[in-house]
Design a protein around this motif. Structure first.
Motif, mmCIF file in Angstrom:
data_model
loop_
_atom_site.group_PDB
_atom_site.id
_atom_site.type_symbol
_atom_site.label_atom_id
_atom_site.label_comp_id
_atom_site.label_asym_id
_atom_site.label_seq_id
_atom_site.Cartn_x
_atom_site.Cartn_y
_atom_site.Cartn_z
ATOM 1 N N UNK A 40 42.607 41.198 56.740
ATOM 2 C CA UNK A 40 43.838 41.963 56.219
ATOM 3 C C UNK A 40 43.758 41.753 54.532
ATOM 4 N N UNK A 41 44.685 42.573 53.734
ATOM 5 C CA UNK A 41 44.903 42.291 52.547
ATOM 6 C C UNK A 41 46.154 42.103 52.337
ATOM 7 N N UNK A 42 46.740 41.258 51.472
ATOM 8 C CA UNK A 42 48.353 41.083 51.103
ATOM 9 C C UNK A 42 48.656 41.853 49.737
ATOM 10 N N UNK A 43 49.808 42.531 49.790
ATOM 11 C CA UNK A 43 50.126 43.431 48.639
ATOM 12 C C UNK A 43 50.202 43.027 47.423
ATOM 13 N N UNK A 44 50.447 41.528 47.265
ATOM 14 C CA UNK A 44 50.094 41.016 45.808
ATOM 15 C C UNK A 44 48.593 40.991 45.398
ATOM 16 N N UNK A 103 48.592 43.133 41.747
ATOM 17 C CA UNK A 103 48.199 42.294 40.682
ATOM 18 C C UNK A 103 46.656 41.832 40.354
ATOM 19 N N UNK A 104 46.338 41.613 39.209
ATOM 20 C CA UNK A 104 44.949 41.142 38.790
ATOM 21 C C UNK A 104 45.158 39.825 38.263
ATOM 22 N N UNK A 149 43.986 32.494 45.509
ATOM 23 C CA UNK A 149 44.584 33.267 44.324
ATOM 24 C C UNK A 149 44.464 34.555 43.943
ATOM 25 N N UNK A 150 45.179 35.404 43.326
ATOM 26 C CA UNK A 150 44.999 36.693 42.772
ATOM 27 C C UNK A 150 43.895 36.681 41.814
ATOM 28 N N UNK A 151 42.670 37.387 41.897
ATOM 29 C CA UNK A 151 41.428 37.396 41.225
ATOM 30 C C UNK A 151 41.211 38.520 40.419
ATOM 31 N N UNK A 152 40.227 39.100 40.178
ATOM 32 C CA UNK A 152 39.976 39.976 39.176
ATOM 33 C C UNK A 152 40.329 41.420 39.466
#
Length: 457
Positions: free
Chosen positions: A262-266, A270-271, A287-290
């Motif tokens: 899965x992927x989460x919306x954030x 965001x990046x 963490x939110x990454x690139x």
């Protein structure tokens, strides 16, 4: 009870978009089609100009109830959920006490029956303390077993960290095992390097370097290898990197997959360029990454390597978030804004509406084996939402419904707005107003032998 007809809507369901109507009797759909059905004494609601989609099923939330209710509770967060078009959710096991046995799981369901406006299900927690006892019992009554969030209770609770533990679990359990895929040892080593240079106040922009691509990729590689060895049923939670997305299959349908993700919306919104403005408000684990990773995740949704979209809704108070790097809690709220954020990505050209409905509504029901949910079909529960695609609004403290009172997308203007949400045929949300006279239901699971991962084992 009278029949209700919603007519003149743009319906998105099962890969098709068309103008039509649905009819509801009591808590179920009895009709979907391009023409308006004729029923005696039906209540007719004209939905002209609105899009009608199945209710979103959020496969990963932390509603903090019981035990951590200064941050959130089932009443406040389910209210935010239905205002955002989310009609069902699966809550993680790191409430207090942790959900590590059947008695705690039952108590949590009983609590939800009195508080939750949306339908609910709860993961059974799995860690090093209960793994042997749990795997020696019948777990077919649970939708999923997971370690997520339990690492906050102490080190050593991430299953991906231990090859021996994962091997044991995959060899014994036929249920879905959902894991938080990071290697704690790599993260700890990175933390010590940055702490030596910056002390406690590490700039948050280094968060995706500390909780690194390497830590995620190695954990996911290990889990996939061991699950494949045992033909086990693995689900990797909240994927964050393009490299990980490339490890998953898109050459077979979801019904035949043994390993899903899965992927989460954030992570789609965001990046790492957003850390400068948002700071610790967007500190999540993983963490939110690139930007390359963000676009890689979106591409993997479009080509079906990623199977569902979730929020990992994890509210903390502003005081808990606005702190130095090591003290700032990880996680943030998103369940009220997930659907409109995904629609905004559609309007920006990244995703089709049909794909969004597939990943947020259809596939969670299919993947976890929820009975009569996730689709607009005669006989299915009438969970759906009506969305105006051209009704701009701006997220502000005045309209944020989370108990924590803040949102990482505060100040963002969305073009689409959820207007009404129905849960089990009951209009619980209507243009900012709530009817709390009925609560949501515990999500019913299909019989074990009818779940896709059992039939196609």
């Amino acid at each position: 009870m009278a029949i209700t007809i919603i007519t003149n809507a743009v319906i998105i369901n099962e890969g098709k978009t068309f103008n039509g109507s649905v009819a509801i009797e009591q808590d179920r759909f009895i009709y979907i089609g391009e023409t308006m059905p004729e029923y005696t004494d039906a209540l007719i609601i004209d939905a002209k100009g609105k899009y009608l989609i199945p209710g979103v099923i959020d496969g990963q939330v932390h509603f903090r109830d019981p035990g951590v209710t200064h941050k959130a509770d089932m009443e406040s967060e389910s209210k935010a959920a239905v205002a955002g078009g989310v009609t069902s959710y699966i809550d993680m096991p790191n409430s207090r006490p942790n959900v590590l046995n059947h008695e705690v799981w039952q108590a949590k369901n009983a609590l939800a029956a009195t508080k939750s406006l949306a339908n609910y299900d709860f993961y059974m927690g799995l860690n090093n303390d209960n793994v042997d006892a749990l795997l020696d019992t019948d777990t077919t009554g649970y939708s999923c077993l997971s370690d997520d969030g339990l690492y906050f209770a102490g080190p050593g609770n991430l299953l991906a960290d231990s090859e021996e533990t994962l091997d044991k679990i995959f060899s014994k359990s036929k249920n879905i095992i959902a894991i938080h895929a990071e290697i704690e040892g790599i993260i700890h080593e990175n933390e010590q390097k940055f702490k030596a240079e910056y002390g406690e106040d590490v700039p948050v922009k280094f968060h995706p370097i500390i909780r690194s691509e390497e830590a995620c990729v190695k954990a996911t590689e290990r889990a996939i290898r061991l699950a494949t060895k045992h033909n086990a049923r693995l689900h990797v939670l909240h994927l964050t990197t393009a490299k990980e997305a490339a490890m998953f299959h898109n050459d077979i349908p979801l019904e035949e997959k043994r390993i899903t993700t899965e992927a989460s919306v954030h992570h789609l919104w965001f990046s790492d360029s957003d850390y400068e403005e948002k700071g610790t408000l967007i500190k999540w684990n993983p963490a939110i990454k690139t930007e390359q990773d963000r676009l890689g995740l979106i591409a993997a949704i479009n080509d079906d390597r990623i199977d569902i979209i979730t929020t990992d809704h994890a509210p903390h108070t502003l005081e808990e978030k606005q702190n130095t790097y090591f003290k700032a809690m990880s996680g943030g709220p998103f369940v009220q804004h997930s659907l409109v954020a995904m629609i905004e990505l559609h309007l920006q050209g990244y995703l089709t509406l049909e794909k969004i409905v597939e990943k947020m509504c259809h596939n969670p029901a299919l993947l976890y084996g929820f009975k009569d949910r996730g689709y607009i079909r005669p006989g299915y529960k009438a969970d759906f939402t009506l969305v105006d695609m051209d009704s701009p609004w701006t997220v502000s403290k005045d309209n944020i419904l989370y108990k924590c009172g803040w949102s990482p997308v505060e100040g963002q203007t969305f073009k689409a707005q959820v207007k009404q949400t129905y849960v089990n045929g009951h209009k619980v949300f209507d243009n900012g107003e709530f009817d709390t006279s009925k609560k949501g239901e515990q999500l019913e699971l299909l019989p074990w032998e009818e779940r896709i991962y059992v039939k196609n084992a």
